[in-house]
Design an enzyme around this catalytic site. Structure first.
Site, PDB file in Angstrom:
ATOM      1  N   GLU A 222       0.834  -1.197   0.000  1.00 52.69           N
ATOM      2  CA  GLU A 222       0.000   0.000   0.000  1.00 52.69           C
ATOM      3  C   GLU A 222       0.878   1.260   0.000  1.00 52.69           C
ATOM      4  OE1 GLU A 222      -2.602  -0.439   3.421  1.00 52.69           O
ATOM      5  OE2 GLU A 222      -2.586  -2.616   3.141  1.00 52.69           O
ATOM      6  N   GLU A 333      -9.806   5.770   2.851  1.00 52.20           N
ATOM      7  CA  GLU A 333     -10.185   4.966   4.019  1.00 52.20           C
ATOM      8  C   GLU A 333     -10.139   5.848   5.257  1.00 52.20           C
ATOM      9  OE1 GLU A 333      -8.493   1.183   6.684  1.00 52.20           O
ATOM     10  OE2 GLU A 333      -7.562   1.671   4.757  1.00 52.20           O
TER      11      GLU A 333
END
Length: 419
Positions: A222, A333
């Site tokens: 990520e 997120e």
């Protein structure tokens, strides 16, 4: 008289045992604090390698220039005899040419840098590492968990279980592709500084390179930007990376806070503040991130912008990603730590909904995937997913300047939005 004396002795003993109990508690507490301090100091010594030079950043960070061969990656037993690969064997072809972007778009977006650059730079042969402070570690739930995510932090679009969503407390607004073998991904990500309601919450925008099932064997790489008061001690927007090979259980960490990622670049520091950031109805700033698998060596490389090849995750760190990724996700997120059906007002992206468009809502543009021929290409069948579209939403589009893109984000709990 004997009864009185016995009573007095009983009182003395009672007082003695009371003081002894308090003393024992105080001593145990002091011992526990001492042990914790010792554990924290040992951890800081492991993380903060000897620096060739240190640079003070205006945001309070200290950037240590550490010799490349002394970086935390080489604490890993499998990397003791590893020869650093100074450049990837192959670079993906068909890179979206930023020089071909129309003048209008260029004028509307601006170059970006890191805050510490204003006070110096690291010499060749070293890498910049944000120094970890005692307070950073003490904010974590434990020394062992410092720099690590909790479990269940990746959205599984096709089988989102509402109960699971509320248990994990993580909410998303993403675009994704699945159903093929992927060897990397790229995107240009609009940079903002979202407001965070509670210190233990965060807001991030990133891309996910995923392999395996969504169980305990999940592999993930990520990268993107985040605001995380718990991790960094402030509300600055920072560049970050993360990796795990077991769904965040025991492997992986943010940035260089454990052994794993091998950095080769002397100019960009993981976890350092990005500056400047976008403003509502004002100047817009974005960063480009490319992650791809070197077909020859098998390592996963990361590039920041068009000029900075930062380093790589060695292929041995992973099981599924040692071959390829099975899903790519792009998007935002947040952590919702509110309970009892309440919702946080932590913002995602700019804190504004996608329909507001450029200069108001946050975006990802030039979304691409890397195929098995090491070519960058437009994604097929781009899906979208969000748990609560009245808090955070996502809308995709496609045009000549931005290729595949989407606007995303929202205010979380807003006065206009019912729980």
């Amino acid at each position: 008289m004997g009864g009185v004396a016995h009573f007095r002795r009983s009182q003395v003993f009672a007082v003695f045992f009371c003081f002894w109990g308090l003393f024992s508690i105080a001593w145990a507490t002091r011992l526990s604090v001492s042990r914790q301090k010792l554990e924290v100091q040992k951890h800081l010594k492991r993380l903060n390698k000897p620096a060739v030079q240190s640079i003070q950043s205006s945001d309070g960070d200290i950037i240590d220039c550490v010799h490349m061969s002394h970086q935390p990656a080489f604490d890993h037993p499998f990397l003791k005899d590893h020869k650093i690969q100074m450049r990837p064997s192959y670079h993906p072809e068909g890179l979206f040419d930023e020089n071909k972007v129309s003048t209008t778009v260029k004028e509307r977006t601006n170059p970006i840098t890191q805050l510490w650059h204003a006070n110096g730079k690291c010499p060749e042969g070293t890498i910049p590492i944000r120094r970890t402070k005692q307070d950073d570690v003490l904010r974590a739930s434990s020394v062992k968990r410092y720099g690590r995510k909790g479990a269940r932090q990746i959205p599984k679009p096709r089988s989102a279980d509402p109960d699971l969503i509320y248990q994990s407390g993580h909410q998303h607004a993403i675009a994704y592709v699945e159903g093929d073998k992927y060897f990397g991904a790229k995107a240009t990500i609009n940079v903002w500084e979202p407001k965070i309601q509670q210190p233990n919450e965060f807001s991030l925008s990133q891309l996910w390179i995923l392999g395996g099932s969504f169980g305990q064997d999940l592999n993930s790489i990520e990268a993107g930007w985040q605001v995380s008061p718990d991790l960094y001690g402030d509300n600055n927007t920072r560049l970050f990376t993360y990796w795990t090979s077991d769904a965040y259980q025991a492997t992986g960490c943010y940035n260089l806070l454990c052994s794993g990622f091998i950095q080769i670049n002397s100019e960009i520091a993981m976890g350092a503040s990005i500056s400047p950031v976008s403003a509502y109805r004002n100047s817009q700033y974005d960063i480009s991130i490319l992650i791809w698998k070197d077909p020859k060596e098998g390592h996963w490389w990361m590039q920041f912008g068009n000029n900075y090849v930062l380093g790589y995750w060695p292929s041995f760190l992973f099981s599924y990603l040692a071959d390829s990724a099975s899903m790519i996700e792009w998007g935002g997120e947040v952590v919702n730590s509110e309970s009892g059906g309440q919702h946080t007002s932590t913002q995602m992206g700019s804190g504004h909904f996608p329909e507001e468009g450029f200069g108001k809502s946050s975006y990802f543009r030039n979304i691409q995937v890397v195929d098995d021929s090491n070519n960058l290409k437009a994604p097929k069948d781009l899906g979208t997913f969000t748990e609560q579209s009245n808090c955070y939403d996502v809308q995709t589009g496609n045009n000549g300047d931005w290729g595949h893109y989407f606007y995303y984000g929202g205010p979380g709990k807003d006065e206009r939005v019912a729980d």
